[in-house]
Motif scaffolding. Structure first.
Motif, PDB file in Angstrom:
ATOM      1  N   ILE A   1      30.366  26.932  54.897  1.00  0.00           N
ATOM      2  CA  ILE A   1      30.333  25.083  55.305  1.00  0.00           C
ATOM      3  C   ILE A   1      31.335  25.155  56.020  1.00  0.00           C
ATOM      4  N   PHE A   2      32.425  25.323  55.751  1.00  0.00           N
ATOM      5  CA  PHE A   2      34.452  24.874  56.425  1.00  0.00           C
ATOM      6  C   PHE A   2      33.824  26.383  58.039  1.00  0.00           C
ATOM      7  N   SER A   3      33.556  27.374  57.600  1.00  0.00           N
ATOM      8  CA  SER A   3      34.085  27.890  59.035  1.00  0.00           C
ATOM      9  C   SER A   3      32.153  27.249  59.936  1.00  0.00           C
ATOM     10  N   ASP A   4      31.451  27.150  59.656  1.00  0.00           N
ATOM     11  CA  ASP A   4      30.296  26.227  60.449  1.00  0.00           C
ATOM     12  C   ASP A   4      31.123  25.560  61.434  1.00  0.00           C
ATOM     13  N   THR A   5      31.702  24.118  60.347  1.00  0.00           N
ATOM     14  CA  THR A   5      32.271  23.411  60.554  1.00  0.00           C
ATOM     15  C   THR A   5      33.139  22.967  61.806  1.00  0.00           C
ATOM     16  N   HIS A   6      34.243  24.590  61.618  1.00  0.00           N
ATOM     17  CA  HIS A   6      35.485  24.922  62.779  1.00  0.00           C
ATOM     18  C   HIS A   6      34.632  25.363  64.023  1.00  0.00           C
ATOM     19  N   LYS A   7      33.607  26.048  63.542  1.00  0.00           N
ATOM     20  CA  LYS A   7      33.182  26.052  64.591  1.00  0.00           C
ATOM     21  C   LYS A   7      32.690  25.623  66.044  1.00  0.00           C
TER      22      LYS A   7
ATOM     23  N   GLU B   1      21.773  34.571  45.861  1.00  0.00           N
ATOM     24  CA  GLU B   1      22.289  35.502  45.092  1.00  0.00           C
ATOM     25  C   GLU B   1      23.537  36.296  45.818  1.00  0.00           C
ATOM     26  N   ASP B   2      23.576  36.428  47.411  1.00  0.00           N
ATOM     27  CA  ASP B   2      24.582  36.813  48.410  1.00  0.00           C
ATOM     28  C   ASP B   2      25.818  36.024  47.769  1.00  0.00           C
ATOM     29  N   GLU B   3      25.958  34.445  47.775  1.00  0.00           N
ATOM     30  CA  GLU B   3      26.328  33.617  47.694  1.00  0.00           C
ATOM     31  C   GLU B   3      26.895  33.510  46.387  1.00  0.00           C
ATOM     32  N   VAL B   4      26.486  33.560  45.552  1.00  0.00           N
ATOM     33  CA  VAL B   4      26.858  33.911  44.279  1.00  0.00           C
ATOM     34  C   VAL B   4      28.092  34.968  43.361  1.00  0.00           C
TER      35      VAL B   4
ATOM     36  N   THR C   1      36.366  21.485  38.647  1.00  0.00           N
ATOM     37  CA  THR C   1      34.426  20.656  39.190  1.00  0.00           C
ATOM     38  C   THR C   1      34.210  21.772  39.604  1.00  0.00           C
ATOM     39  N   LEU C   2      34.282  22.369  40.739  1.00  0.00           N
ATOM     40  CA  LEU C   2      33.402  23.584  41.488  1.00  0.00           C
ATOM     41  C   LEU C   2      32.926  24.499  40.613  1.00  0.00           C
ATOM     42  N   PRO C   3      31.780  25.087  40.557  1.00  0.00           N
ATOM     43  CA  PRO C   3      32.069  26.889  39.803  1.00  0.00           C
ATOM     44  C   PRO C   3      32.162  27.634  40.588  1.00  0.00           C
ATOM     45  N   LYS C   4      32.749  28.454  40.417  1.00  0.00           N
ATOM     46  CA  LYS C   4      33.583  29.930  41.321  1.00  0.00           C
ATOM     47  C   LYS C   4      32.215  30.340  42.182  1.00  0.00           C
ATOM     48  N   GLU C   5      31.115  30.266  41.934  1.00  0.00           N
ATOM     49  CA  GLU C   5      30.347  30.763  42.581  1.00  0.00           C
ATOM     50  C   GLU C   5      29.992  29.880  43.823  1.00  0.00           C
ATOM     51  N   SER C   6      30.360  28.427  44.096  1.00  0.00           N
ATOM     52  CA  SER C   6      29.473  27.869  45.276  1.00  0.00           C
ATOM     53  C   SER C   6      30.985  27.636  46.187  1.00  0.00           C
ATOM     54  N   TYR C   7      32.310  28.783  45.770  1.00  0.00           N
ATOM     55  CA  TYR C   7      32.702  29.024  46.726  1.00  0.00           C
ATOM     56  C   TYR C   7      32.628  29.552  47.726  1.00  0.00           C
ATOM     57  N   ALA C   8      31.349  30.140  47.841  1.00  0.00           N
ATOM     58  CA  ALA C   8      31.850  31.488  48.984  1.00  0.00           C
ATOM     59  C   ALA C   8      30.654  29.794  49.974  1.00  0.00           C
ATOM     60  N   ARG C   9      30.077  29.254  49.458  1.00  0.00           N
ATOM     61  CA  ARG C   9      28.710  28.008  49.898  1.00  0.00           C
ATOM     62  C   ARG C   9      29.789  27.459  50.973  1.00  0.00           C
ATOM     63  N   LEU C  10      30.464  27.165  50.358  1.00  0.00           N
ATOM     64  CA  LEU C  10      32.264  25.863  50.858  1.00  0.00           C
ATOM     65  C   LEU C  10      32.656  26.394  51.533  1.00  0.00           C
ATOM     66  N   ALA C  11      33.467  27.954  51.478  1.00  0.00           N
ATOM     67  CA  ALA C  11      33.885  28.327  53.002  1.00  0.00           C
ATOM     68  C   ALA C  11      32.618  28.517  53.526  1.00  0.00           C
TER      69      ALA C  11
END
Length: 56
Positions: free
Chosen positions: A46-52, A3-6, A34-44
């Motif tokens: 993932i990018f943040s974790d990958t960058h770290k 719910e927090d991600e959504v 293609t991606l619903p807006k609700e998925s952007y937090a999870r994608l962000a």
């Protein structure tokens, strides 16, 4: 998705979509449609974790 991600995805969704569209990159524009807006937090996250992990 939690719910927090959504909720976070909904908060950042408009801005993310605008930036993707302004990029002029056809692949990113397709992604924005293609991606619903609700998925952007999870994608962000993932990018943040990958960058770290690449900084180590």
């Amino acid at each position: 998705m939690t719910e927090d991600e959504v909720q976070r995805g909904e908060e950042i969704g408009e801005n993310v979509q605008k930036r993707l569209l302004r990029s002029g990159d056809n692949l990113l524009i397709k992604l924005a449609h293609t991606l619903p807006k609700e998925s952007y937090a999870r994608l962000a996250q993932i990018f943040s974790d990958t960058h770290k992990n690449t900084d180590e």
